[in-house]
Design a protein around this motif. Structure first.
Motif, PDB file in Angstrom:
ATOM      1  N   VAL A  88      -4.166  60.157 -50.175  1.00  0.00           N
ATOM      2  CA  VAL A  88      -4.570  61.535 -50.482  1.00  0.00           C
ATOM      3  C   VAL A  88      -3.853  62.513 -49.559  1.00  0.00           C
TER       4      VAL A  88
ATOM      5  N   GLU B 174      -0.112  62.793 -50.269  1.00  0.00           N
ATOM      6  CA  GLU B 174       0.134  63.531 -51.508  1.00  0.00           C
ATOM      7  C   GLU B 174      -0.131  65.025 -51.325  1.00  0.00           C
TER       8      GLU B 174
ATOM      9  N   ARG C 165      -6.442  58.319 -58.360  1.00  0.00           N
ATOM     10  CA  ARG C 165      -6.625  59.753 -58.560  1.00  0.00           C
ATOM     11  C   ARG C 165      -7.760  60.090 -59.510  1.00  0.00           C
TER      12      ARG C 165
ATOM     13  N   TYR D  39      -7.903  66.382 -57.582  1.00  0.00           N
ATOM     14  CA  TYR D  39      -8.777  65.244 -57.899  1.00  0.00           C
ATOM     15  C   TYR D  39      -9.715  64.868 -56.749  1.00  0.00           C
TER      16      TYR D  39
END
Length: 352
Positions: free
Chosen positions: A18, A21, A150, A176
């Protein structure tokens, strides 16, 4: 931000994904050389996340000092049993670098055996507050496997320092992964830890063939006893109606992704705790949390019948079916109201 994630299990790897990203620089630390090599060479943590591809920007290492060098935030994601030792190691590094004061975050759900301390209390007992900015707890209904692919996930960042929890919120938030802030550290940590007990019993119930009625009863009455202990220890009762309370309880008690739910099924099949841990290949936090919570409830004089039944099964080798029957044959009671938990004046203030 530059972030160190300490722990290469499924949850640590998913959270590292996470953060990467979200364009943060992520250094992932772990002791398992094979897992570290797999992350660096193949961008996978096959042992814990299967074929999930991790961002190529994530670098893994077994060198803790290298992982911590110059980071803005340290995210600790190791089992409860390892929290004290990793906190000691982090303290050694921070003492050597007194000008380096990162935010500390932990995403571990459990209670320490013997001391009965929450995870943040363990960290605070080992790392002087002068060595870091603030401590934040990251918790909520979240399976690592779903976060890694996700799926939409909502969790809580709890801290006495709302500015720090806001920084953590911003670091993790994306389309998300949604994060809410909270000031009730006690409630968030207790909800996270104690729901694992109820999840084990839910797994036992499922394996024995009981249906949705039993599941709903376990979740609801489990929430009641979690709230009783939480309030006795200073938590805000409303926290348990939120993400780290009923939210985490639902996801852990109803999904085969939950290792505690899986553990309950295996126990009902006749496996011992050691055999269950070996089969699942990850730490089942609910086993040690059951013992710690049972002892804590006895000390506080708080009634926790589901926790007590599981404690007797795990540590006194009571029969599974008779344990569940014992829960059903207890003396009839009135379902507790908010006033019974808090007192009439406090309940009135909350309801208005």
């Amino acid at each position: 931000m530059k972030i160190a994630v300490l722990g290469t299990g499924s949850w640590g790897s998913a959270l590292a994904k996470v953060l990467a990203e979200n364009a943060h620089t992520v250094q992932l630390w772990g002791r398992n050389t094979e897992v570290v090599a797999s992350i660096n060479q193949h961008h996978k943590n096959e042992q814990y996340l299967g074929d999930t591809i991790l961002p190529h920007s994530i670098k893994a290492t077994t060198n803790l000092e290298h992982a911590l060098e110059g980071v803005d935030l340290i995210l600790i994601v190791v089992p409860t049993i390892a929290i004290r030792s990793i906190s000691q190691a982090v303290a050694v590094y921070l003492k050597k670098n007194p000008d380096h004061q990162p935010i500390l975050v932990h995403a571990t759900k459990g209670l320490e055996l013997d001391t009965h301390l929450r995870v943040s209390e363990i960290i605070e007992s080992e790392i002087s507050s002068e060595l870091y900015q603030s401590l934040v707890v990251l918790s909520g209904p979240s399976h690592a496997e779903e976060v890694a692919r996700r799926d939409i996930t909502t969790i809580t960042a709890a801290s006495h320092d709302l500015e720090a929890s806001g920084i953590v919120q911003k670091a993790f938030m994306n389309d998300y992964f949604r994060v809410y802030t909270n000031e009730d550290v006690i409630g968030v940590e207790l909800g996270a830890a104690l729901k694992n007990i109820i999840a084990i019993v839910a797994g036992i119930s499922a394996e024995l063939g009981y249906g949705d009625n039993a599941k709903a009863g376990l979740i609801t009455r489990g929430l009641a006893e979690i709230t009783r202990l939480g309030v006795a220890l200073g938590a805000d009762p409303l926290t348990f109606s939120g993400l780290s309370g009923v939210g985490d309880l639902i996801v852990t008690c109803t999904s085969p992704h939950s290792r505690n739910w899986q553990a309950g099924k295996l126990l009902a099949q006749g496996y011992s705790m050691d055999e269950v841990n070996e089969k699942i290949k990850m730490v089942v936090e609910g086993f040690t949390t059951t013992k710690a919570a049972y002892e804590l409830a006895q000390k506080q004089g708080v009634e926790m019948p589901i926790t007590e039944a599981l404690y007797r099964l795990l540590y006194e080798e009571s029969d599974i079916r008779s344990g569940l029957s014992g829960l059903m044959s207890r003396v009839g009671k009135q379902e507790a109201s908010l006033e019974q938990h808090l007192g009439s004046q406090e309940a009135h203030e909350i309801s208005h």
